[in-house]
Enzyme design. Sequence first.
Site, mmCIF file in Angstrom:
data_model
loop_
_atom_site.group_PDB
_atom_site.id
_atom_site.type_symbol
_atom_site.label_atom_id
_atom_site.label_comp_id
_atom_site.label_asym_id
_atom_site.label_seq_id
_atom_site.Cartn_x
_atom_site.Cartn_y
_atom_site.Cartn_z
ATOM 1 N N ASP A 31 33.607 75.262 -7.699
ATOM 2 C CA ASP A 31 32.170 74.957 -7.698
ATOM 3 C C ASP A 31 31.587 74.893 -6.287
ATOM 4 O OD1 ASP A 31 33.845 72.647 -7.408
ATOM 5 O OD2 ASP A 31 32.148 71.340 -7.833
ATOM 6 N N GLU B 245 34.686 69.605 -7.900
ATOM 7 C CA GLU B 245 34.975 68.888 -6.643
ATOM 8 C C GLU B 245 33.718 68.334 -6.016
ATOM 9 O OE1 GLU B 245 35.371 67.940 -2.467
ATOM 10 O OE2 GLU B 245 34.119 69.525 -3.263
#
Length: 420
Positions: free
Chosen positions: A81, A146
């Site tokens: 991400d 994350e």
Amino acid sequence: LQSNSQEEDTPITRFQQYLRINTAHPNPNYTAPVSFLLDQAQSIGLTSKTFEFVSGKPVLLLTWLGTNPHLPSILFNSHLDSVPAESDKWIHPPFSAHRTTDGHIYARGAQDDKCIGVQYLEAIRNLKSRGFSPLRTVHISYVPEEEIGGFDGMMRFAASSEFRDLNLGFAMDEGQANPGDEFRVFYADRTPWEFIIKAEGIPGHGAKLYDNSAMENLMKSVELIAKFRETQFDFVKAGKAANSEVISVNPVYLKAGTPSTTGFVMNMQPSEAEAGYDLRLPPMADPDVMKKRIAEEWAPSIRNMTYTVKEKGKLRDHLGRPIMTPTNDTNPWWSIFKQAVEATGGKLAKPEILASTTDSRYIRSLGIPVLGFSPMTNTPILLHDHNEFLKDIVFMKGIEVYESVITALSSFKGVSDQVI
Ligand SMILES: CSCC[C@H](NC=O)C(=O)O
Ligand SMILES: [Zn+2]
Ligand SMILES: [Zn+2]
């Protein structure tokens, strides 16, 4: 170097392809990057597994089996991400991965951290084509979430039996760029707290002077916190500590007032007021001292204040030690890593604590040594910023560095009296 030819398939074009997948929050596409990476894994000859600890949030694990799979393995982690990008403030669209004539590749995620995700693969591709075979098994993981704390990503993965079964000896995760010519390396993260203070008070006429209004009580605390922030920042400004070695406490929102149709009622002093802070503690800080300060000085009940602290990570491992990876001779992985980087002609900067927070904290808290490392020298630090870019030659140099690092780490025979 400029080429946009569709036919070309090079490490750079593969990096660009990965960057063009929009994995930005708040709606990251996780399907497309996983299928891209699976294709790559197949073309290189790596085995793969996908786990969905949380539905729609896949963890991809690629594996290169070692000749002695009983030895503890090595993990190279990166996240799928990205943080969002404000397109209209970029000189090239953030998901175009535009490459300028002088080699700058612009994209959200170029530094944080899609570079390493592709470099791991390209390094292995090159090692395989040269006939190298690792003694220890090498794993590569791609995790979701994350950027928002890893709670549905690495936190779950690290807690799983699948993770335990990897029998890791050592892991690497993302680091940060350096405008200078040394590679930076990180042995610990700071731990984030979401810290909110609230004040209550008797409302009153906007024209009245009285004690203990919610606003007055909140502002007193805001000032005290700002003073503390200044004392910490002074250490940094005086060169006594790095940014990441002090406690940071930065205001991120203020909430107060009595709403009206046009904005706020102006002649009323509100009965509630609130402020939110991003607070970060280095691993050596004592969380109890911080909590005492909050309870007694920043949000004391005698000023009608309450507070909440959400700890988004731990500072200590199960033995009560600060969560840090040794970067000295007591850690053989450190020496191997350092020599491997130096063998490519690179210099390593003094190991640092990372100012922000990565998924490596979940792995370190299991007692596994982890180094944070993104091989980017002579590169401005642009993570989470507009116009994030990485130069092609820096990206290519990184592949070479990982070839050396992967070779060295995966060839480590271990210390005779220990199974490391
Ligand atoms: C609550 S943990 C948040 C993790 C995040 N990581 C990257 O920026 C960070 O803010 O450092
Ligand atoms: Zn990152
Ligand atoms: Zn980030």
